[in-house]
Motif scaffolding. Structure first.
Motif, PDB file in Angstrom:
ATOM      1  N   MET A   1      37.758  33.298  42.668  1.00  0.00           N
ATOM      2  CA  MET A   1      37.562  32.438  43.827  1.00  0.00           C
ATOM      3  C   MET A   1      36.226  32.777  44.473  1.00  0.00           C
ATOM      4  N   GLY A   2      36.148  33.860  45.218  1.00  0.00           N
ATOM      5  CA  GLY A   2      34.883  34.331  45.756  1.00  0.00           C
ATOM      6  C   GLY A   2      34.419  33.687  47.039  1.00  0.00           C
ATOM      7  N   PHE A   3      34.860  32.481  47.361  1.00  0.00           N
ATOM      8  CA  PHE A   3      34.356  31.815  48.566  1.00  0.00           C
ATOM      9  C   PHE A   3      35.327  31.891  49.728  1.00  0.00           C
ATOM     10  N   TYR A   4      36.521  32.466  49.544  1.00  0.00           N
ATOM     11  CA  TYR A   4      37.459  32.684  50.640  1.00  0.00           C
ATOM     12  C   TYR A   4      37.269  34.085  51.203  1.00  0.00           C
ATOM     13  N   PRO A   5      37.619  34.291  52.474  1.00  0.00           N
ATOM     14  CA  PRO A   5      37.650  35.668  52.983  1.00  0.00           C
ATOM     15  C   PRO A   5      38.589  36.509  52.119  1.00  0.00           C
ATOM     16  N   LYS A   6      38.315  37.793  52.022  1.00  0.00           N
ATOM     17  CA  LYS A   6      39.075  38.676  51.131  1.00  0.00           C
ATOM     18  C   LYS A   6      40.577  38.651  51.416  1.00  0.00           C
ATOM     19  N   ALA A   7      40.981  38.567  52.671  1.00  0.00           N
ATOM     20  CA  ALA A   7      42.412  38.552  53.019  1.00  0.00           C
ATOM     21  C   ALA A   7      43.097  37.323  52.436  1.00  0.00           C
ATOM     22  N   ILE A   8      42.403  36.168  52.476  1.00  0.00           N
ATOM     23  CA  ILE A   8      42.980  34.945  51.917  1.00  0.00           C
ATOM     24  C   ILE A   8      43.001  35.022  50.398  1.00  0.00           C
ATOM     25  N   GLU A   9      41.935  35.551  49.799  1.00  0.00           N
ATOM     26  CA  GLU A   9      41.896  35.722  48.347  1.00  0.00           C
ATOM     27  C   GLU A   9      43.071  36.564  47.865  1.00  0.00           C
ATOM     28  N   ARG A  10      43.333  37.644  48.598  1.00  0.00           N
ATOM     29  CA  ARG A  10      44.452  38.520  48.210  1.00  0.00           C
ATOM     30  C   ARG A  10      45.780  37.791  48.343  1.00  0.00           C
ATOM     31  N   LEU A  11      45.961  37.035  49.427  1.00  0.00           N
ATOM     32  CA  LEU A  11      47.195  36.283  49.631  1.00  0.00           C
ATOM     33  C   LEU A  11      47.385  35.251  48.527  1.00  0.00           C
ATOM     34  N   VAL A  12      46.330  34.518  48.179  1.00  0.00           N
ATOM     35  CA  VAL A  12      46.404  33.514  47.110  1.00  0.00           C
ATOM     36  C   VAL A  12      46.749  34.194  45.784  1.00  0.00           C
ATOM     37  N   THR A  13      46.131  35.325  45.511  1.00  0.00           N
ATOM     38  CA  THR A  13      46.406  36.067  44.277  1.00  0.00           C
ATOM     39  C   THR A  13      47.864  36.496  44.213  1.00  0.00           C
ATOM     40  N   GLU A  14      48.390  37.043  45.311  1.00  0.00           N
ATOM     41  CA  GLU A  14      49.783  37.500  45.340  1.00  0.00           C
ATOM     42  C   GLU A  14      50.758  36.337  45.213  1.00  0.00           C
ATOM     43  N   LEU A  15      50.486  35.236  45.905  1.00  0.00           N
ATOM     44  CA  LEU A  15      51.350  34.057  45.805  1.00  0.00           C
ATOM     45  C   LEU A  15      51.314  33.474  44.394  1.00  0.00           C
ATOM     46  N   GLY A  16      50.166  33.535  43.754  1.00  0.00           N
ATOM     47  CA  GLY A  16      50.004  33.027  42.395  1.00  0.00           C
ATOM     48  C   GLY A  16      50.789  33.808  41.359  1.00  0.00           C
ATOM     49  N   LYS A  17      51.258  34.993  41.710  1.00  0.00           N
ATOM     50  CA  LYS A  17      52.078  35.799  40.797  1.00  0.00           C
ATOM     51  C   LYS A  17      53.514  35.309  40.731  1.00  0.00           C
ATOM     52  N   LEU A  18      53.914  34.471  41.689  1.00  0.00           N
ATOM     53  CA  LEU A  18      55.279  33.949  41.698  1.00  0.00           C
ATOM     54  C   LEU A  18      55.451  32.929  40.584  1.00  0.00           C
ATOM     55  N   PRO A  19      56.647  32.862  39.958  1.00  0.00           N
ATOM     56  CA  PRO A  19      56.847  31.900  38.862  1.00  0.00           C
ATOM     57  C   PRO A  19      56.723  30.463  39.343  1.00  0.00           C
ATOM     58  N   GLY A  20      56.021  29.654  38.562  1.00  0.00           N
ATOM     59  CA  GLY A  20      55.873  28.242  38.888  1.00  0.00           C
ATOM     60  C   GLY A  20      54.817  27.944  39.928  1.00  0.00           C
ATOM     61  N   ILE A  21      54.097  28.963  40.381  1.00  0.00           N
ATOM     62  CA  ILE A  21      53.058  28.769  41.402  1.00  0.00           C
ATOM     63  C   ILE A  21      51.692  28.906  40.738  1.00  0.00           C
TER      64      ILE A  21
END
Length: 199
Positions: free
Chosen positions: A1-21
């Protein structure tokens, strides 16, 4: 990603680990959470921590529970002479929705899959055999998925259980309700002919 603040990048990464997301859904969820009131976020956070802290395996059937035993094993009205063997706890919830089965369950937490290095020792097979030996079980219903691994697991367990004098059955396979015969695959049709009933 790179263009989001680091906190949002981490949240998106963690949410993306969920099945079907996928990434887009993870981004939508992240921005929804950013806009949500603090008490909603706190409620979600507490629910996640609570489920991780409270949920454990039932010592009898290996389903999930937040008590000493799961609701099925604790129910004195269940038929304690029949065990339905499933691959995962999710299968129990699907069967319970039918309100047709009134016996007990045993969750294997997987199936035998030599290609993935999963043998009988990696699932709750030994526990099933111990349970059958320690109780007055009359029937074991194999409800593993109709995949090659599910079939092999059912066959393996059936071969171990049958000599114990316990009836071993398998869920019927065949044409689903509402389907057109012309669109059914060959294996399903073969299983439907093998499992046909008198009307």
């Amino acid at each position: 990603m790179g263009f989001y603040p680091k906190a949002i990048e981490r949240l998106v990464t963690e949410l993306g680990k969920l099945p079907g997301i996928g990434e887009k859904t993870a981004q939508r969820l992240a921005f929804h959470l950013i806009d949500a009131p603090a008490e909603e976020i706190e409620g979600l956070s507490n629910a996640l921590l609570n489920v991780k802290d409270k949920i454990r395996l039932c010592p009898e059937c290996f389903s999930i529970t937040d008590g000493d035993r799961c609701d099925v094993c604790a129910d004195p009205n269940r038929n304690r002479r029949v065990i339905c063997v499933v691959q995962s706890t999710k299968d129990i919830f699907a069967i319970e929705k039918t309100r047709e089965y009134n016996g007990l369950y045993h969750v294997l937490h997987g199936v035998i899959s030599p290609l993935e290095g999963i043998g009988p020792q990696d699932i709750k097979a030994k526990e099933l055999l111990l349970r059958i030996g320690e109780n007055d079980i009359e029937e074991v219903i194999m409800a593993t998925n109709p995949t090659p691994e599910g079939e092999a697991t059912a066959m393996y367990l059936g071969n171990l259980i049958s000599p114990l004098g316990v009836k071993v059955t398998r869920l019927a396979k065949g044409i689903p309700i509402g389907a057109d015969v012309e669109y059914i695959d060959e294996i399903t049709l073969i299983k439907a002919f093998e499992g046909r009933n008198t009307i």
